[in-house]
Scaffold this motif. Sequence first.
Motif, PDB file in Angstrom:
ATOM      1  N   VAL A  79      59.820  33.044 174.196  1.00  0.00           N
ATOM      2  CA  VAL A  79      60.419  32.916 172.863  1.00  0.00           C
ATOM      3  C   VAL A  79      61.932  33.071 172.950  1.00  0.00           C
ATOM      4  O   VAL A  79      62.691  32.312 172.327  1.00  0.00           O
ATOM      5  N   ASN A  80      62.388  34.041 173.730  1.00  0.00           N
ATOM      6  CA  ASN A  80      63.822  34.278 173.872  1.00  0.00           C
ATOM      7  C   ASN A  80      64.543  33.112 174.541  1.00  0.00           C
ATOM      8  O   ASN A  80      65.780  33.038 174.495  1.00  0.00           O
ATOM      9  N   ARG A  81      63.788  32.214 175.150  1.00  0.00           N
ATOM     10  CA  ARG A  81      64.367  31.037 175.792  1.00  0.00           C
ATOM     11  C   ARG A  81      64.155  29.774 174.975  1.00  0.00           C
ATOM     12  O   ARG A  81      64.363  28.660 175.473  1.00  0.00           O
ATOM     13  N   GLY A  82      63.736  29.947 173.728  1.00  0.00           N
ATOM     14  CA  GLY A  82      63.720  28.836 172.792  1.00  0.00           C
ATOM     15  C   GLY A  82      62.412  28.089 172.644  1.00  0.00           C
ATOM     16  O   GLY A  82      62.374  27.043 171.994  1.00  0.00           O
ATOM     17  N   TYR A  83      61.331  28.614 173.206  1.00  0.00           N
ATOM     18  CA  TYR A  83      60.039  27.949 173.075  1.00  0.00           C
ATOM     19  C   TYR A  83      59.310  28.409 171.810  1.00  0.00           C
ATOM     20  O   TYR A  83      59.447  29.568 171.382  1.00  0.00           O
ATOM     21  N   CYS A  84      58.503  27.525 171.240  1.00  0.00           N
ATOM     22  CA  CYS A  84      57.509  27.921 170.241  1.00  0.00           C
ATOM     23  C   CYS A  84      56.267  28.354 171.012  1.00  0.00           C
ATOM     24  O   CYS A  84      55.684  27.562 171.767  1.00  0.00           O
ATOM     25  N   VAL A  85      55.847  29.592 170.828  1.00  0.00           N
ATOM     26  CA  VAL A  85      54.803  30.184 171.668  1.00  0.00           C
ATOM     27  C   VAL A  85      53.627  30.637 170.802  1.00  0.00           C
ATOM     28  O   VAL A  85      53.823  31.270 169.755  1.00  0.00           O
ATOM     29  N   PHE A  86      52.436  30.325 171.271  1.00  0.00           N
ATOM     30  CA  PHE A  86      51.210  30.670 170.557  1.00  0.00           C
ATOM     31  C   PHE A  86      50.180  31.214 171.546  1.00  0.00           C
ATOM     32  O   PHE A  86      50.223  30.893 172.733  1.00  0.00           O
ATOM     33  N   SER A  87      49.268  32.030 171.056  1.00  0.00           N
ATOM     34  CA  SER A  87      48.214  32.548 171.918  1.00  0.00           C
ATOM     35  C   SER A  87      46.925  32.667 171.118  1.00  0.00           C
ATOM     36  O   SER A  87      46.949  32.953 169.923  1.00  0.00           O
ATOM     37  N   LEU A  88      45.805  32.456 171.784  1.00  0.00           N
ATOM     38  CA  LEU A  88      44.516  32.496 171.113  1.00  0.00           C
ATOM     39  C   LEU A  88      43.592  33.524 171.743  1.00  0.00           C
ATOM     40  O   LEU A  88      43.816  33.965 172.876  1.00  0.00           O
ATOM     41  N   ASP A  89      42.557  33.895 171.002  1.00  0.00           N
ATOM     42  CA  ASP A  89      41.437  34.659 171.522  1.00  0.00           C
ATOM     43  C   ASP A  89      40.270  33.704 171.729  1.00  0.00           C
ATOM     44  O   ASP A  89      40.019  32.834 170.894  1.00  0.00           O
ATOM     45  N   TYR A  90      39.538  33.881 172.802  1.00  0.00           N
ATOM     46  CA  TYR A  90      38.394  33.010 173.070  1.00  0.00           C
ATOM     47  C   TYR A  90      37.329  33.799 173.842  1.00  0.00           C
ATOM     48  O   TYR A  90      37.590  34.876 174.382  1.00  0.00           O
ATOM     49  N   GLY A  91      36.145  33.234 173.887  1.00  0.00           N
ATOM     50  CA  GLY A  91      35.082  33.823 174.694  1.00  0.00           C
ATOM     51  C   GLY A  91      34.605  35.171 174.207  1.00  0.00           C
ATOM     52  O   GLY A  91      34.177  36.005 175.003  1.00  0.00           O
ATOM     53  N   GLN A  92      34.625  35.388 172.878  1.00  0.00           N
ATOM     54  CA  GLN A  92      34.176  36.671 172.335  1.00  0.00           C
ATOM     55  C   GLN A  92      32.652  36.774 172.407  1.00  0.00           C
ATOM     56  O   GLN A  92      31.936  35.780 172.232  1.00  0.00           O
ATOM     57  N   LEU A  93      32.151  37.971 172.638  1.00  0.00           N
ATOM     58  CA  LEU A  93      30.723  38.252 172.586  1.00  0.00           C
ATOM     59  C   LEU A  93      30.424  39.120 171.376  1.00  0.00           C
ATOM     60  O   LEU A  93      31.217  40.002 171.027  1.00  0.00           O
ATOM     61  N   PRO A  94      29.288  38.901 170.701  1.00  0.00           N
ATOM     62  CA  PRO A  94      28.937  39.728 169.535  1.00  0.00           C
ATOM     63  C   PRO A  94      28.877  41.210 169.907  1.00  0.00           C
ATOM     64  O   PRO A  94      28.280  41.590 170.915  1.00  0.00           O
ATOM     65  N   GLY A  95      29.526  42.009 169.098  1.00  0.00           N
ATOM     66  CA  GLY A  95      29.488  43.446 169.307  1.00  0.00           C
ATOM     67  C   GLY A  95      30.412  43.953 170.392  1.00  0.00           C
ATOM     68  O   GLY A  95      30.383  45.145 170.712  1.00  0.00           O
ATOM     69  N   VAL A  96      31.231  43.060 170.959  1.00  0.00           N
ATOM     70  CA  VAL A  96      32.178  43.468 172.003  1.00  0.00           C
ATOM     71  C   VAL A  96      33.591  43.199 171.490  1.00  0.00           C
ATOM     72  O   VAL A  96      34.100  42.078 171.609  1.00  0.00           O
ATOM     73  N   PRO A  97      34.242  44.177 170.891  1.00  0.00           N
ATOM     74  CA  PRO A  97      35.590  43.968 170.377  1.00  0.00           C
ATOM     75  C   PRO A  97      36.637  44.071 171.482  1.00  0.00           C
ATOM     76  O   PRO A  97      36.394  44.681 172.527  1.00  0.00           O
ATOM     77  N   PHE A  98      37.766  43.437 171.240  1.00  0.00           N
ATOM     78  CA  PHE A  98      38.965  43.632 172.066  1.00  0.00           C
ATOM     79  C   PHE A  98      38.891  42.920 173.419  1.00  0.00           C
ATOM     80  O   PHE A  98      39.839  42.284 173.842  1.00  0.00           O
ATOM     81  N   PHE A  99      37.750  43.015 174.117  1.00  0.00           N
ATOM     82  CA  PHE A  99      37.622  42.397 175.438  1.00  0.00           C
ATOM     83  C   PHE A  99      36.999  41.014 175.282  1.00  0.00           C
ATOM     84  O   PHE A  99      35.824  40.883 174.921  1.00  0.00           O
ATOM     85  N   ASN A 100      37.786  39.993 175.588  1.00  0.00           N
ATOM     86  CA  ASN A 100      37.356  38.618 175.385  1.00  0.00           C
ATOM     87  C   ASN A 100      37.213  37.876 176.720  1.00  0.00           C
ATOM     88  O   ASN A 100      37.350  38.466 177.785  1.00  0.00           O
ATOM     89  N   GLY A 101      36.914  36.601 176.629  1.00  0.00           N
ATOM     90  CA  GLY A 101      36.758  35.790 177.832  1.00  0.00           C
ATOM     91  C   GLY A 101      35.449  36.042 178.547  1.00  0.00           C
ATOM     92  O   GLY A 101      35.340  35.776 179.748  1.00  0.00           O
ATOM     93  N   LEU A 102      34.433  36.512 177.835  1.00  0.00           N
ATOM     94  CA  LEU A 102      33.152  36.851 178.446  1.00  0.00           C
ATOM     95  C   LEU A 102      32.051  35.851 178.098  1.00  0.00           C
ATOM     96  O   LEU A 102      30.979  35.873 178.697  1.00  0.00           O
TER      97      LEU A 102
END
Length: 290
Positions: A79-102
Amino acid sequence: MLPWKPPWKHIARALSVLLLTAAATLVPGAAAQADDAPSRGWNDYTCKPSAAHPRPVVLVHGTFGNSVDNWLGLAPYLVNRGYCVFSLDYGQLPGVPFFNGLGPIDASAAQLDAYVDKVLAATGAAEADLVGHSQGGMMPRYYLKFLGGADKVNALVGIAPDNHGTTLSGLTQLLPYFPGAQDLLTSATPGLADQIAGSAFMTKLNAGGDTVPGVRYTVIATKYDEVVTPYQSGWLSGPNVSNVLLQDRCALDLSEHVAIGTVDRIVFHEVNNALDPAHATPTTCASVFS
């Protein structure tokens, strides 16, 4: 019985991670709180790409990661170098908060597909650049290859990606000796099972070649990776591919799998080069201060 030997190499690597973390914290803009992200342009859907950086950057976290913690260093850096930056959450499992990609990786790729469409619609850009850590550097290849992502993506930068699977330092090779272990792993955390070298997912992903036309690929790996093993399994073959070993840029850099994607500013510099090759500058040990 052999005499016990202190694990000096592992201790040295751990100290390296601590030092890099300290450097990332002390250098202005290297760390940000989640609440601070929108005001800095991170996940700011009003951000419009500039002529200098005409494509939004989508950050794809790794296994057990999430859209904030994985990117507290790299997102503000870009961002400090002028980019538009975005991030996503993916791979969520039911009942498993915070830790994704599973979750199943093909389903995670579909989530990435929808998210890239959302970012492109918001920014008005025709294409995006993707930067991913670990699974996040490998999973987008499924999106590019099977879900039409090649028409929407200019470049994919993978930081310690497990492009051809991993043995997890040989641990996964023990699974056949424990009846039911493989089935349990697959049912409980399919995103982990998909990443084992030789899995059905990995076989499909890499059949017919590693890359697709029209996309530039960069892989940044560390020889001290203890998760993607051997680290060379991250390398890609094909046109428009650049495979970079971190220690070829800075032999003193002891970053392992986590540090390379979260706090290592030498890696951040190399990522910036990959996103803007026309203005690339040499990556060295001194890049930690840039």
